[in-house]
Write a protein that holds these residues in place. Structure first.
Motif, PDB file in Angstrom:
ATOM      1  N   ILE A   9      61.045  23.853  -4.693  1.00  0.00           N
ATOM      2  CA  ILE A   9      60.062  24.458  -3.794  1.00  0.00           C
ATOM      3  C   ILE A   9      60.744  25.378  -2.786  1.00  0.00           C
ATOM      4  N   ASP A  10      61.889  24.959  -2.274  1.00  0.00           N
ATOM      5  CA  ASP A  10      62.629  25.819  -1.347  1.00  0.00           C
ATOM      6  C   ASP A  10      63.046  27.122  -2.022  1.00  0.00           C
ATOM      7  N   ALA A  11      63.478  27.026  -3.288  1.00  0.00           N
ATOM      8  CA  ALA A  11      63.896  28.221  -4.021  1.00  0.00           C
ATOM      9  C   ALA A  11      62.710  29.152  -4.268  1.00  0.00           C
ATOM     10  N   LEU A  12      61.554  28.573  -4.594  1.00  0.00           N
ATOM     11  CA  LEU A  12      60.361  29.387  -4.812  1.00  0.00           C
ATOM     12  C   LEU A  12      59.891  30.050  -3.525  1.00  0.00           C
ATOM     13  N   ALA A  13      59.952  29.323  -2.412  1.00  0.00           N
ATOM     14  CA  ALA A  13      59.555  29.894  -1.123  1.00  0.00           C
ATOM     15  C   ALA A  13      60.435  31.104  -0.785  1.00  0.00           C
ATOM     16  N   LYS A  14      61.723  30.980  -1.021  1.00  0.00           N
ATOM     17  CA  LYS A  14      62.639  32.093  -0.759  1.00  0.00           C
ATOM     18  C   LYS A  14      62.337  33.267  -1.687  1.00  0.00           C
ATOM     19  N   TYR A  83      46.660  27.987   1.235  1.00  0.00           N
ATOM     20  CA  TYR A  83      47.957  27.324   1.418  1.00  0.00           C
ATOM     21  C   TYR A  83      49.013  28.114   0.663  1.00  0.00           C
ATOM     22  N   ASP A  84      50.190  28.234   1.262  1.00  0.00           N
ATOM     23  CA  ASP A  84      51.329  28.800   0.550  1.00  0.00           C
ATOM     24  C   ASP A  84      52.610  28.219   1.135  1.00  0.00           C
ATOM     25  N   PHE A 102      44.833  30.362   7.085  1.00  0.00           N
ATOM     26  CA  PHE A 102      46.018  30.302   6.239  1.00  0.00           C
ATOM     27  C   PHE A 102      47.046  29.333   6.814  1.00  0.00           C
ATOM     28  N   GLU A 103      47.637  28.512   5.941  1.00  0.00           N
ATOM     29  CA  GLU A 103      48.595  27.502   6.369  1.00  0.00           C
ATOM     30  C   GLU A 103      49.827  27.516   5.478  1.00  0.00           C
ATOM     31  N   VAL A 104      50.989  27.389   6.105  1.00  0.00           N
ATOM     32  CA  VAL A 104      52.214  27.115   5.348  1.00  0.00           C
ATOM     33  C   VAL A 104      52.215  25.617   5.073  1.00  0.00           C
ATOM     34  N   ARG A 105      52.078  25.238   3.798  1.00  0.00           N
ATOM     35  CA  ARG A 105      51.966  23.813   3.500  1.00  0.00           C
ATOM     36  C   ARG A 105      52.514  23.500   2.106  1.00  0.00           C
ATOM     37  N   ASP A 106      53.388  22.511   2.053  1.00  0.00           N
ATOM     38  CA  ASP A 106      53.841  21.899   0.812  1.00  0.00           C
ATOM     39  C   ASP A 106      53.062  20.591   0.692  1.00  0.00           C
ATOM     40  N   SER A 112      47.221  16.907   2.853  1.00  0.00           N
ATOM     41  CA  SER A 112      46.087  17.017   3.778  1.00  0.00           C
ATOM     42  C   SER A 112      44.924  16.187   3.249  1.00  0.00           C
ATOM     43  N   ASP A 113      44.125  15.649   4.166  1.00  0.00           N
ATOM     44  CA  ASP A 113      42.918  14.905   3.791  1.00  0.00           C
ATOM     45  C   ASP A 113      41.680  15.790   3.766  1.00  0.00           C
ATOM     46  N   GLU A 114      41.846  17.069   4.111  1.00  0.00           N
ATOM     47  CA  GLU A 114      40.696  17.963   4.128  1.00  0.00           C
ATOM     48  C   GLU A 114      40.150  18.150   2.718  1.00  0.00           C
TER      49      GLU A 114
END
Length: 224
Positions: A9-14, A83-84, A102-106, A112-114
């Motif tokens: 996930i860190d690699a994809l975010a970068k 989310y991204d 918009f939220e930065v979220r893994d 999230s419970d939403e």
């Protein structure tokens, strides 16, 4: 929880952060060839049942093009949340689309419970990872729990004549089986569309609709 995907996930975010820096709001920032094919994929996802009044989660929203499409094609007046994992993408989306949230979220590290009417996922499962199938399945379980009416996602299909070593191609029957056995008995597999006229379908979309029936109950052998 689910820390075994953190490096991926860190690699994809970068990776996607660099694409946003390079391409801004263009389709290439989300790793699509052009806006036409990007929007065709999104339109197919929305055919699960999204209406102008729906509450939608765009998971892997990038710079927020899904909201732009919804507003343009159906005069969307519902609630949109994106989310991204890329801070650069989210920063751009907030600036370009003030009507969305918009939220930065893994979701594996910070669930999230939403809940939403529909959860839509385009392109998130395409990049090669250490264990793509396990990632897809774990994320799908989390997102299905947030989908009040339905969950729609697309993946690259193994029914192709060319494979890019940097991408992941799933057997659509395996994905269908997982959804049918673990998420809901109400599953539709679409492998009937092309992203541009004249091209051969090289990806598929699955709609998973919520049901009161536990899919696991359907797989339990009945006593004689």
């Amino acid at each position: 929880m689910s820390n075994h995907f953190k490096n991926d996930i860190d690699a994809l975010a970068k990776h996607y952060g660099e694409l946003v820096k390079r391409h801004g709001d263009a389709a290439e920032s989300a790793q699509y060839a052009d806006r036409e094919t990007q929007e065709r994929r999104m339109q197919v996802l929305c055919e699960i049942g999204v209406t102008k009044d729906s509450k939608v989660l765009d998971f892997g929203c990038g710079t927020g093009q899904m909201l732009n499409l919804l507003q343009r094609t159906m005069e969307f007046e519902g609630e949109y949340v994106g989310y991204d994992i890329s801070p650069e993408a989210i920063e751009f989306a907030r600036s370009a689309h003030p009507g969305g949230r918009f939220e930065v979220r893994d979701v594996l590290e910070n669930p999230s419970d939403e809940t939403f009417d529909y959860v839509l996922v385009s392109g998130v499962f395409n990049n090669a990872m250490s264990d793509n199938r396990a990632f897809f399945q774990e994320v799908s379980r989390r997102l299905m729990a947030q989908a009040g009416k339905g969950y729609a996602f697309n993946m690259l299909s193994r029914f192709v004549d060319y494979f890019d070593e940097g991408l992941y191609y799933e057997d659509p029957l395996q994905a269908f089986r997982f959804c049918k056995e673990e998420l809901s008995p109400l599953v539709t597999l679409r492998h009937d569309y092309a992203v541009r006229p004249g091209s051969i379908p090289f990806e598929f979309t699955i709609y998973v609709n919520q049901s009161d029936i536990d899919p696991r109950a359907l797989n339990t052998p009945k006593p004689d």
